[in-house]
Design an enzyme around this catalytic site. Structure first.
Site, PDB file in Angstrom:
ATOM      1  N   GLU A  30       0.939  -1.246  -0.107  1.00 46.41           N
ATOM      2  CA  GLU A  30       0.102  -0.113  -0.129  1.00 46.41           C
ATOM      3  C   GLU A  30       0.748   1.319   0.040  1.00 46.41           C
ATOM      4  OE1 GLU A  30      -3.394  -0.271   2.615  1.00 46.41           O
ATOM      5  OE2 GLU A  30      -2.994   1.630   3.141  1.00 46.41           O
ATOM      6  N   ASP A  59       0.177   5.456   0.550  1.00 45.70           N
ATOM      7  CA  ASP A  59      -0.914   6.263   1.291  1.00 45.70           C
ATOM      8  C   ASP A  59      -0.557   7.822   1.016  1.00 45.70           C
ATOM      9  OD1 ASP A  59      -2.251   3.756   1.948  1.00 45.70           O
ATOM     10  OD2 ASP A  59      -1.624   3.932   4.033  1.00 45.70           O
ATOM     11  N   GLU A 109      -2.995  10.381   3.140  1.00 44.69           N
ATOM     12  CA  GLU A 109      -3.816  10.531   4.132  1.00 44.69           C
ATOM     13  C   GLU A 109      -3.925  12.211   4.495  1.00 44.69           C
ATOM     14  OE1 GLU A 109      -4.928   6.427   6.380  1.00 44.69           O
ATOM     15  OE2 GLU A 109      -2.926   7.536   6.952  1.00 44.69           O
ATOM     16  N   GLN A 143      -0.388  13.178   5.587  1.00 44.18           N
ATOM     17  CA  GLN A 143       0.479  11.848   6.076  1.00 44.18           C
ATOM     18  C   GLN A 143       0.848  11.042   4.795  1.00 44.18           C
ATOM     19  OE1 GLN A 143       0.128   9.892  10.045  1.00 44.18           O
ATOM     20  NE2 GLN A 143      -0.948   8.307   8.875  1.00 44.18           N
ATOM     21  N   THR A 144       1.789  10.562   4.560  1.00 43.57           N
ATOM     22  CA  THR A 144       2.346   9.405   3.836  1.00 43.57           C
ATOM     23  C   THR A 144       2.380   8.351   4.526  1.00 43.57           C
ATOM     24  OG1 THR A 144       4.315  10.384   3.528  1.00 43.57           O
ATOM     25  CG2 THR A 144       2.500  11.268   1.795  1.00 43.57           C
ATOM     26  N   ASN A 145       2.380   7.173   3.666  1.00 43.92           N
ATOM     27  CA  ASN A 145       2.645   5.934   4.537  1.00 43.92           C
ATOM     28  C   ASN A 145       3.107   4.894   3.362  1.00 43.92           C
ATOM     29  OD1 ASN A 145       3.325   4.093   6.511  1.00 43.92           O
ATOM     30  ND2 ASN A 145       1.443   3.813   7.329  1.00 43.92           N
ATOM     31  N   ARG A 196       5.513   3.176   8.196  1.00 40.61           N
ATOM     32  CA  ARG A 196       6.731   4.116   7.605  1.00 40.61           C
ATOM     33  C   ARG A 196       5.958   5.594   7.278  1.00 40.61           C
ATOM     34  NH1 ARG A 196       8.617  -0.762   8.830  1.00 40.61           N
ATOM     35  NH2 ARG A 196      10.714  -0.899   7.981  1.00 40.61           N
ATOM     36  N   ASP A 198     -10.643   8.991  16.661  1.00 41.67           N
ATOM     37  CA  ASP A 198      -9.886   8.509  17.716  1.00 41.67           C
ATOM     38  C   ASP A 198      -8.334   8.843  17.697  1.00 41.67           C
ATOM     39  OD1 ASP A 198      -9.689   6.774  15.480  1.00 41.67           O
ATOM     40  OD2 ASP A 198      -9.474   4.723  16.440  1.00 41.67           O
ATOM     41  N   TRP A 199      -7.986   9.312  16.393  1.00 41.20           N
ATOM     42  CA  TRP A 199      -6.669   9.497  16.257  1.00 41.20           C
ATOM     43  C   TRP A 199      -6.079  10.542  15.434  1.00 41.20           C
ATOM     44  CZ3 TRP A 199      -4.046   9.238  11.574  1.00 41.20           C
ATOM     45  CH2 TRP A 199      -4.864   8.405  10.555  1.00 41.20           C
ATOM     46  N   GLY A 208      -4.014  13.395  17.984  1.00 37.06           N
ATOM     47  CA  GLY A 208      -3.956  12.295  18.571  1.00 37.06           C
ATOM     48  C   GLY A 208      -5.412  11.809  19.171  1.00 37.06           C
ATOM     49  N   ARG A 227       9.977   4.504  18.353  1.00 36.02           N
ATOM     50  CA  ARG A 227       9.447   3.406  17.702  1.00 36.02           C
ATOM     51  C   ARG A 227      10.527   2.749  17.024  1.00 36.02           C
ATOM     52  NH1 ARG A 227       6.029   5.555  13.393  1.00 36.02           N
ATOM     53  NH2 ARG A 227       5.535   3.403  13.163  1.00 36.02           N
TER      54      ARG A 227
END
Length: 303
Positions: free
Chosen positions: A109, A111, A113, A126-128, A137, A204-205, A209, A288
């Site tokens: 995937e 992303d 977002e 946001q990219t992932n 990532r 929720d996030w 956050g 992390r």
């Protein structure tokens, strides 16, 4: 960089034409139904009279999405979006590529977002990257414009050398593969992907956050789309043999040397983005990742 929008040079100048004509099964002039099928509540999707602009609606009952009828392996993928305006806290608009449904355990995937926010505060993009069902990532950026005021172009270049996320032709993120040896084992390279988009509640996030909740009194929330283009390796819809372009032989512009690295102007723009717009980078998150993932080291020699 803020006033400069460098286009591709040499062979990549063809992008302007690509986004205006039919290319490998996807056309910027095609209607929603030509390229996509709805995933979710059909009554939450509306189109303009000419079929060129598509609107996804989110209310307290449900969100909605769409996906291409075609899968692709490598290429250039582009869409113009205008995001939910005003108070969009808790709302996520996603524009992404995925080898299967989000729930598929071994999916690959890529992303985009867009994380909504309270009125007057900027969106976060946001990219992932996921590989074989594993993500983590994430990078987050602010934007240099209001993405709710007008349409802007969000694109992905995907070839065997790297994945580049673009906003209005500006490379905001480069995810490298073989910048040297060894190559990146956490790199989606074998599974063809559909193109998806969706709008959904993630309070929720998604905003601070999860501290900022969705105000349903401000709904319905609407994200808008137009001018999808894909110049790419189209995968057969049946179970036949992979197409010749899947071998990444370099016959297409997106898998030739000019597309394997950023040009000088793009490197300047990417560096400006890195200095001014990065909010979060997983490569620097030692909580992390006490030892940075392998691909982080490739950035030092990647374009």
């Amino acid at each position: 960089m803020g006033s400069r929008r460098r286009p591709w040079v040499s062979a990549l100048l063809a992008l302007a034409a690509i986004e205006l004509c039919c290319v490998h099964g996807a056309s910027a002039a095609a209607s929603f139904g030509d390229n996509f099928e709805i995933t979710g509540a059909e009554d939450h999707v509306k189109t303009s009279a000419d079929g060129q602009t598509w609107y996804l609606y989110l209310d307290q009952k449900t969100g909605v999405g769409f996906q291409t009828k075609q899968r692709y392996l490598f290429g250039w993928f582009s869409m113009k979006l205008k995001l939910v305006g005003n108070d969009s806290a808790g709302i996520v608009t996603a524009y992404y590529m995925c080898s299967d449904t989000d729930a598929a355990p071994q999916r690959d995937e890529l992303d985009f977002e867009f994380l909504g926010n309270r009125t007057g505060q900027p969106y976060i993009i946001q990219t992932n990257v996921y590989h074989s069902g594993v993500g983590g990532r994430e990078m987050r950026h602010s934007l240099w414009f209001d993405p709710t005021a007008d349409f802007h172009t969000y694109s992905i270049l995907w070839n065997a050398k790297h994945i580049v996320f673009f906003v209005d032709k500006v490379p905001i993120r480069v995810y490298p593969n073989d910048a040297g040896k060894p190559s990146n084992s956490f790199f989606p390279i074998a599974k063809p992907m559909y193109v998806f988009s969706s709008i959904w509640n993630a309070d929720d996030w998604a905003t601070r956050g999860g501290l900022e909740k969705t105000d349903w009194n401000k709904g319905p929330f609407v994200s808008s789309y137009r001018d999808f283009a894909a110049d790419s390796c189209a995968w057969p819809t049946d179970s036949g043999a992979p197409p010749a372009c899947a071998a990444a032989t370099g016959d297409s512009w997106w898998d030739q040397p000019p597309a394997w690295a950023l040009d000088e102007g793009q490197r300047e723009d990417s560096a400006w983005v890195g200095r001014n717009l990065v909010i979060y980078d997983y490569c620097g998150d030692r909580e992390r990742f006490p030892a940075p993932p392998e691909e982080c080291a490739l950035r030092t020699t990647a374009s």
